[in-house]
Design a protein around this motif. Structure first.
Motif, short mmCIF file in Angstrom:
data_model
loop_
_atom_site.label_atom_id
_atom_site.label_comp_id
_atom_site.label_asym_id
_atom_site.label_seq_id
_atom_site.Cartn_x
_atom_site.Cartn_y
_atom_site.Cartn_z
N SER A 41 -5.66 3.26 2.78
CA SER A 41 -5.62 3.76 1.42
C SER A 41 -4.83 2.78 0.83
O SER A 41 -3.87 2.15 1.23
CB SER A 41 -4.75 5.20 1.52
OG SER A 41 -5.43 6.00 2.13
N TYR A 42 -5.12 2.87 -0.50
CA TYR A 42 -4.45 2.08 -1.76
C TYR A 42 -4.64 0.46 -1.54
O TYR A 42 -3.98 -0.26 -2.52
CB TYR A 42 -2.93 2.40 -1.86
CG TYR A 42 -2.81 3.64 -2.08
CD1 TYR A 42 -3.22 4.40 -3.33
CD2 TYR A 42 -2.52 4.67 -1.08
CE1 TYR A 42 -2.97 5.78 -3.42
CE2 TYR A 42 -2.48 5.99 -1.33
CZ TYR A 42 -2.45 6.51 -2.54
OH TYR A 42 -2.38 7.88 -2.94
N ARG B 119 0.67 -1.06 0.04
CA ARG B 119 -0.03 -0.08 0.01
C ARG B 119 0.84 1.14 0.12
O ARG B 119 0.51 2.30 -0.77
CB ARG B 119 -0.86 0.12 1.24
CG ARG B 119 -2.14 -1.02 1.17
CD ARG B 119 -3.12 -0.77 2.00
NE ARG B 119 -2.66 -0.75 3.35
CZ ARG B 119 -2.78 0.28 4.32
NH1 ARG B 119 -3.07 1.66 3.85
NH2 ARG B 119 -2.55 0.26 5.72
N GLN C 123 7.95 6.10 -6.36
CA GLN C 123 7.78 4.67 -6.00
C GLN C 123 9.09 3.87 -6.19
O GLN C 123 9.39 3.09 -5.33
CB GLN C 123 6.89 4.05 -7.07
CG GLN C 123 6.36 2.65 -7.01
CD GLN C 123 5.45 2.01 -7.77
OE1 GLN C 123 6.01 2.34 -9.12
NE2 GLN C 123 4.59 1.40 -7.49
N GLU D 63 -5.90 -0.73 -4.82
CA GLU D 63 -4.73 -0.92 -5.84
C GLU D 63 -3.92 -2.08 -5.68
O GLU D 63 -3.49 -2.63 -6.78
CB GLU D 63 -3.94 0.44 -5.94
CG GLU D 63 -4.53 1.77 -6.46
CD GLU D 63 -5.79 2.28 -5.35
OE1 GLU D 63 -6.07 3.36 -5.45
OE2 GLU D 63 -5.78 1.67 -4.23
N ALA E 238 1.85 7.60 -6.17
CA ALA E 238 0.96 8.83 -6.36
C ALA E 238 1.61 9.97 -6.33
O ALA E 238 1.10 11.13 -6.47
CB ALA E 238 -0.20 8.57 -5.35
N HIS F 157 1.94 2.19 -3.51
CA HIS F 157 1.20 2.77 -4.14
C HIS F 157 0.90 4.30 -3.71
O HIS F 157 0.71 5.34 -4.76
CB HIS F 157 -0.18 2.08 -4.04
CG HIS F 157 -0.42 0.92 -5.01
ND1 HIS F 157 -0.73 1.22 -6.59
CD2 HIS F 157 -0.09 -0.40 -5.02
CE1 HIS F 157 -0.47 -0.25 -7.00
NE2 HIS F 157 -0.29 -1.04 -5.98
N PHE F 158 1.14 4.49 -2.47
CA PHE F 158 1.20 5.83 -2.05
C PHE F 158 2.50 6.68 -2.66
O PHE F 158 2.38 7.67 -3.01
CB PHE F 158 1.47 5.81 -0.59
CG PHE F 158 1.64 7.28 0.09
CD1 PHE F 158 0.50 8.30 0.26
CD2 PHE F 158 2.81 7.51 0.48
CE1 PHE F 158 0.83 9.49 0.80
CE2 PHE F 158 3.28 8.82 1.09
CZ PHE F 158 2.16 9.60 1.29
#
Length: 231
Positions: free
Chosen positions: A160-161, A103, A114, A164, A110, A106-107
């Motif tokens: 969050s995420y 997760r 990454q 994803e 964004a 993926h943060f």
């Protein structure tokens, strides 16, 4: 533009080796610009959180092996990693569920960091013995890779995420990926496992070739198919 998507897990020893080999190929590639995206894959989603054992102790217990036998298994992959400039320390590496680390990736995606966070997570796990399942540790690692620590910790806390991460895992299933690392070039050409440098060089050169179905990774090709891996 060549797009490379890499399915891997933070705790997969072959994934870090494959990452280095891909990076070596990219460093000498003279063709089109290349983007690399790190996709989520969990070798063992059932791993409990808060397990304080080393990965060696955990593996020995699950497989009914002695710790000395497990360390013998670790020696081979540690030597291969060293050839890529990686210093694995399995005496320090700790068991962790990697969902939250994925997760965090993926943060990081964004926020444009990454690749940096992926490297930081793997180094922390394999070399520093960091608990990559702990939110405070993860947020600190994100900060060391250039992200806002408070925002990272909040994203981890609020779930969050997660969607994803599951979308990445579903895509891997659709491709037939059963082991990692797995590299997909332009959604057409698949490379299974931590292959030699030359394979990545060829994949970059031939990235326009069509692959009807990505082959599943197997343990003999420098890949992990479960939490015990091919070590």
């Amino acid at each position: 533009m060549i797009q490379v998507e890499v399915w891997s897990d933070i705790v997969c020893p072959w994934c870090y080796i494959g990452k280095r080999r891909l990076e070596r190929a990219l460093a000498n590639f003279k063709g089109d610009e290349v983007s690399v995206e790190w996709r989520s894959f969990q070798l063992d989603p059932s791993t409990p959180t808060g397990d304080s054992r080393t990965v060696g102790e955990s593996l020995a217990a699950r497989k009914g092996m002695s710790l000395s036998q497990v360390k013998g298994m670790f020696a081979q992959v540690t030597a291969i990693a060293a050839e890529e400039g990686l210093a694995y320390d399995f005496d320090r590496a700790r068991t962790a569920n990697t969902l939250d680390a994925h997760r965090l990736l993926h943060f990081a995606k964004a926020h444009g960091r990454q690749g940096e966070v992926k490297e930081r997570l793997m180094h922390a796990y394999f070399t520093e013995g960091a608990d990559v399942g702990d939110h405070t540790v993860l947020a600190s690692l994100a900060a060391s890779a250039g992200l806002d620590e408070v925002a990272a910790k909040q994203a981890l806390a609020d779930g969050s995420y997660a969607d994803e991460v599951q979308a990445d895992i579903a895509q891997a299933r659709e491709y037939g990926i059963s082991g990692v690392p797995f590299f997909v070039f332009n959604q057409r050409l698949g490379v299974s496992g931590a292959q030699p440098l030359e394979v990545f060089q060829q994949a970059l050169a031939q990235s326009s070739l069509t692959l009807l179905k990505a082959p599943a990774a197997d343990a003999g090709s420098g890949a992990c198919t479960d939490d015990s891996c091919a070590i």
